[in-house]
Every structure is written in structure tokens, then in C-alpha cells.
Write an enzyme that holds these catalytic residues in place. Sequence first.
Site, mmCIF file in Angstrom:
data_model
loop_
_atom_site.group_PDB
_atom_site.id
_atom_site.type_symbol
_atom_site.label_atom_id
_atom_site.label_comp_id
_atom_site.label_asym_id
_atom_site.label_seq_id
_atom_site.Cartn_x
_atom_site.Cartn_y
_atom_site.Cartn_z
ATOM 1 N N ARG A 92 31.928 -28.957 6.277
ATOM 2 C CA ARG A 92 32.261 -30.153 7.026
ATOM 3 C C ARG A 92 31.227 -31.243 6.772
ATOM 4 N NH1 ARG A 92 33.811 -25.700 10.030
ATOM 5 N NH2 ARG A 92 35.673 -25.906 11.334
ATOM 6 N N HIS A 95 29.167 -31.706 11.836
ATOM 7 C CA HIS A 95 29.412 -30.450 12.567
ATOM 8 C C HIS A 95 29.496 -29.259 11.611
ATOM 9 C CE1 HIS A 95 30.157 -32.464 16.442
ATOM 10 N NE2 HIS A 95 30.735 -33.407 15.719
ATOM 11 N N ARG A 132 34.310 -23.727 19.408
ATOM 12 C CA ARG A 132 33.295 -23.833 18.355
ATOM 13 C C ARG A 132 32.220 -24.817 18.810
ATOM 14 N NH1 ARG A 132 31.821 -26.726 13.602
ATOM 15 N NH2 ARG A 132 31.144 -25.359 11.898
ATOM 16 N N ASN A 168 31.792 -33.285 22.741
ATOM 17 C CA ASN A 168 30.367 -33.079 22.503
ATOM 18 C C ASN A 168 29.686 -32.672 23.811
ATOM 19 O OD1 ASN A 168 30.402 -33.826 19.747
ATOM 20 N ND2 ASN A 168 30.263 -35.995 20.277
ATOM 21 N N PHE A 181 32.069 -45.220 11.769
ATOM 22 C CA PHE A 181 31.632 -43.832 11.708
ATOM 23 C C PHE A 181 31.007 -43.463 10.361
ATOM 24 C CE2 PHE A 181 32.200 -39.166 11.691
ATOM 25 C CZ PHE A 181 31.494 -38.882 12.846
ATOM 26 N N TYR A 382 40.895 -36.978 11.439
ATOM 27 C CA TYR A 382 40.737 -35.527 11.470
ATOM 28 C C TYR A 382 41.757 -34.804 10.595
ATOM 29 C CZ TYR A 382 37.161 -35.393 15.107
ATOM 30 O OH TYR A 382 35.993 -35.510 15.806
#
Length: 710
Positions: A92, A95, A132, A168, A181, A382
Site C-alpha cells: 500500500r 497504511h 486492520r 483513523n 492528498f 480507494y
Amino acid sequence: MSPKNPVSKSSAPESSETTSATIADASIQRGQGGETHQIATGKTPVLTTRQGVPVSDDQNSLKIGTRGPTLMEDFHFREKIFHFDHERIPERVVHARGFGAHGFFETYESLADITRADIFQRAGEKTPAFVRFSTVAGNKGSADLARDVRGFAVKLYTQEGNWDIVGNNIPVFFIQDAIKFPDLIHAAKQEPDRGFPQAQTAHDNFWDFISLMPESINMALWIMSDRTIPRSFRFMEGFGVHTFRLINAEGKSTYVKFHWKPKLGMQSVAWNEAVKLNGADPDFHRRDLWDAIQAGDYPEWELGLQLFDDAFADEFEFDILDATKIIPEERVPIRRVGRLVLDRTVDNFFNETEQVAFQTGNIVPGVDFTNDPLLQGRNFSYLDTQLKRLGSPNFNDLPINAPKCPFHTFQQDGHMTLNNPKGRANYEPNSWGPAGGPRETPKGFQTFPAEEAGERRRARGELFADHYSQARQFYISQTEIEQTHIKDAFTFELSKVERPDIRARVVSHLVNVDEDLAGKVADGLGMELPAAAEPARAVMTDLDPSPALSILKNGPKDFSGRKIGILVSDGADAKLLAALQAAAGKHGVLVELVAPKVGGFETSDGELLPAKQKINGGPSVLYDAVAILVSDEGTEMLLGEATARDFVADAFAHAKFIAYTEAAQPLLDKAGVKPDDGFLALSKPADAERFLKLCAKLRFWEREASVHAV
């Protein structure tokens, strides 16, 4: 919901006032939302798309009005986020280092009045879940105790499809618009010309970016707090970050923010402790979660909802679509509606933890999005990211990602397909009757029919321009101990920044948060206190402190779930050891024995017991409290062992509670430690219970100021 501000007809840069500052041939202008626009001047090249089209605004994605949804036609955002999503293979981009576990969510009560989501219809119903946890900035091989945000992603396998709450352990974020981002993560990651530092933000690029993005200052206060060095995944909160909608069967919308509250309370470590933990056990968080589940001490959180309506949204001082802001719990209390329990580790790390694919776009009937521009961008990004990382549009067929309820589509083929449609029909509508495959239903997902109006613009709402008020509120909500930690964290991070002008810009923002904080950071850096950065919107200094924002004000009720390290030697008092172990078991506390030899030691009654750790592999940073249970002969031997002295000295420096026998006094002296009220002398078995009750406070913070190890 009525608009927060009127729509201006001018573009953000054109309506901005140009400041006198210039940075590397780029003049700075400020947009309507207070965002920074660097305009090319002189020899500075013009930013373009990959097709060479000049970019007029690299700060805002294209929306309907200033607070409307993001438009798919925004080719600049699409290209930018598309390229960013495909930068890494196979791990990734963010993360990357994570650890997952299975469990369930149990609903406390029916919420049918506020949502038609199936998961909330029946009290007592259990829904399978996979969680996760992760760090954000580091690569897969980085250490667990980096100062970093922790991902808290929950996949709920409901009876009407998979719902992912991708959050988060901090309720706010660095940026307000997803178009920024890639820039944020580029700045936070290792610098591209040298490939370091790894899993750290203490470098020029990160703080240069933050210093030029005032919207990040609230998040900067959070990440410099103890929230980013949690003791364990089990002792941290989780947040959905964004504002979502809940929709009931009648189509009524209620705004919601999601919170995960740990049953064990919150706990963090000291910075000096985190640095040593990374050396002693870089898998500390992974091991802690694994050990707890294997021992049957299942981690548990409660799901809390902050529920509010349009009336509140319209009168609230900040924009509910701004992901850099919270709604204080004192303003909108949290309603606890269920519990999340993790009770099973994965069978295969790669198959499950590595291949799990979370997406903010995975919602179920009864849940819907708002126009939060960061959320809108995540919804797009995503899916794109998972395609690149997992190599096929069929990643949802992987067992960890597949729904546990029936599912039927006409999607077919592609790499690694497992679920092609059967029969003749692979399209709809078709004429093949019941054999023709699935059909839509009016009872399926319904998007809330919010009314949208406004010009197509790259802009933000006016209230997005308040960059400092909530940062100030967060700071004044902390205890004096926590404020000191924040000051020390800023000082440390900025001490690693080489350019003085970057350090000065960051401190100039802190002046708007709290002048005393800024002054202490400036003093720690050996620099003059700069003038305050000009706020885009006046700072509100009358916001009340929010006690819910402090870790120490929301400590645990007891010491359960923690771990005590007992330093032992041959001849250790058998009765005292048995009493400590019994008291720990009574309070749900784990015990590890640390000895000169891992093969074991002989107690005072001649019993040979195995040790969990050898002294040079079991430092006190691994434990929440320590006990020193040694004989006179054992102490004499340990006096020549440097790691034994460190065991005592670090426990003292990190403000831990320490129990000791009289025979241990020479070891305390050798470590330069003088017992205070955080010590308890062990002389009889009844003292063990007293020590466990003392440990419920977690730390003896009164000691910290005298040791300066934070």
C-alpha cells in the site's frame, strides 16, 4: 441544509489578496477557504497536467458551489489521484504496515428510528467483522512505535452487504480536499532524492508542507500529542473522521460521526520509551494484539454515534463538511450503540491482512455520504487503489473481501475471475425470465435526495478558513503533562528541520494556537519568537475546553489488560512472587518473568521456574509496571549487568510504578534511582494487592518533570 456562505462568482486565486511573501519565485495568494495558492512568477514553471494543460487551481477539486459534491468531470483531480494511486506495487502507498484480526459487532438496541441499516435493526444481533490497524507513513518493514497516525479500518459483513468504516485513531485530518492528498503523502514520506527518513515526519519536506498549509495546524497539534504513540491498538480510540448520513425507512436523514471507544481506556507511551521500544521489539503492537487474543483477553470497543440535524449543522461554528474539524462530545454527546470484539487472529497474514481491501465507498442501505470534499475524493480513490494493488477487478472475490450474504451481479471475466454469471444471460434487462439472473429492487440502496445548487467552481466554504480555533481548543483541553509532551514533540521534530525559515513558519502558526506553546518551542529551538501568521479567519478564543480530548482525563478504571515485568534472580522470594502473580491474575494483568538466564531461575523454596525474557532481551519498556524481586546474591550479580541497571533506570524515567524488595536497594542505587511515591516496598504477600491497585493510575506522572525523559 442551508448553505454556509453565499457563492462568489470569482475564482479562488482571483478573489484572494496577494501577500508580500514569496517562496522560490512563487507569490502566495490566499483562497476563499484560507488555502494557500502559490502562483508561478519569474522563472518558476507553470504547473500543468500530464497533457500540458496549465492548472489554475491545485488546491480545490471541482464542485457544485463551495460546499457541493465533487464532479467526475474534474480531469485534473482524476489524473492526479489516478497517478498517485498507482505509485507503489505491491504494498500500500499509505497504511502499508498493518495488522488485522477477526471478530464480531453486537448491536445493543434497534436504531430503526434513525437508520434502515440492517445491522442496527435487531438488539443482540452479531455481525462478523474484520479490523486492520496500521501506521500511515512507514513502509511494511518499519517499526510499530513510529510517531504516526494509526489506521482503524473496520469491515462489517452485514446481511445487506459489506460496510467499511475506514478511519483513523485521530478524528481530524491534515487536509480539507482530496486533491491535496498526493502532496501530503509525498511530503510525509522519505525524501525522494535520498530515500530517508523512514516512518518519520521529522524532516524538512513534511514541515515545509505543513507550514504552507494552515488547514493542517489542527492535525499538527493532534499528531504531536500522545495520540500518535499509543501503548497498544487495544488502548486507542477510532474515528470515522467524516460526517456521514444515516437514512431511516421513511427517507429521513440524520448526520452522524462514528467513534470507537476502547473498553480498556486510552493509554500512550512516552517518546523516549517509544524510541527504545522500536529497538527492543519493532513488532510491539502486533505482538500485543496477537498475545491478547491468544490468551482469550479479547480486545473490545464500543461504537458511538454523534447524531445531529440540519439545525445544528447550520448554527455550528464550523463546517460539518470540513474533515479538519471535530464536533466536541460536550456539544453532541456520543450514543453508544454496540460493541466490537476481536476474538480470532488470521489464519494467513497475506491472504487476509495484506489482501483485505477497504473502501470508504462500501456502504449499505441506511448509510449515505455527505459532500465532504475529502470523503468524495476517497470514494473515488480507494477503488482505483485496490485495482492497482491487487491486480484485478475481481479482488472482491477474495474470501477476506467477499460478502457473507448472498450476492449476484452480471460482472464477468478479468484476471482471476471466480464468480462468472451462470447460464445464457450476462446482461439486463433481458427476456429470459427467472433464468435471466438478478434484477433490481425498489427496496435496494437509495441515495438521499439532497438538493444541490451552485456554480461549478474550485473553491471551499468560508468556514473552512478557520485553521486555528479548534487547534487552540485541543491544546487547552490537555492536562499540563500532555501540553508538555506536545511542546517537546514540536521541539524535537522541528530540531530535525534544517531550514530556519521552515521552522519559523511553523512556530508562527503556533502563535495563533497558544503563544505560550509557541514561545516554549521557539526557546527550545534557540530562535526568536516570530510574529503570528496572518489567520484567514479570526481565531475564536472563547471555545470551551473539551475534556474528552485528553487521554489522561479519560484514563482506565483499573489495570486490566496491562503487563507487569518482574525482574527475578535465583533465591527470589517464592511467597512474594506467588502473591504478585495471583494479584495480577485477579486483576486481568499479564506477568512476564525477566531473569539473568531465559532457561529459568530457582526460587527461595527451591522450585525451578522458566523465564519469559532474558534480562538483555526484556527491557522495562516492554511493560506497564515493573517489580524487582531479587535475592542478595542475585543483586550482587545483576550490579555488573548494564541492562539490569537500564531496566530500573528506564522504568523510573518513564514514570512507571515500581515494586521492589529490600535486597534490590543496591540495584536502585546503582541505577541512580531514589524511591518516591511511585515505588512500593514488598515485604509481605499482602503488598502485592496494594501494588496492583497503585498501578491502576498507569503512571506516576509527578516524577516526570524531574527526569525530563519524554
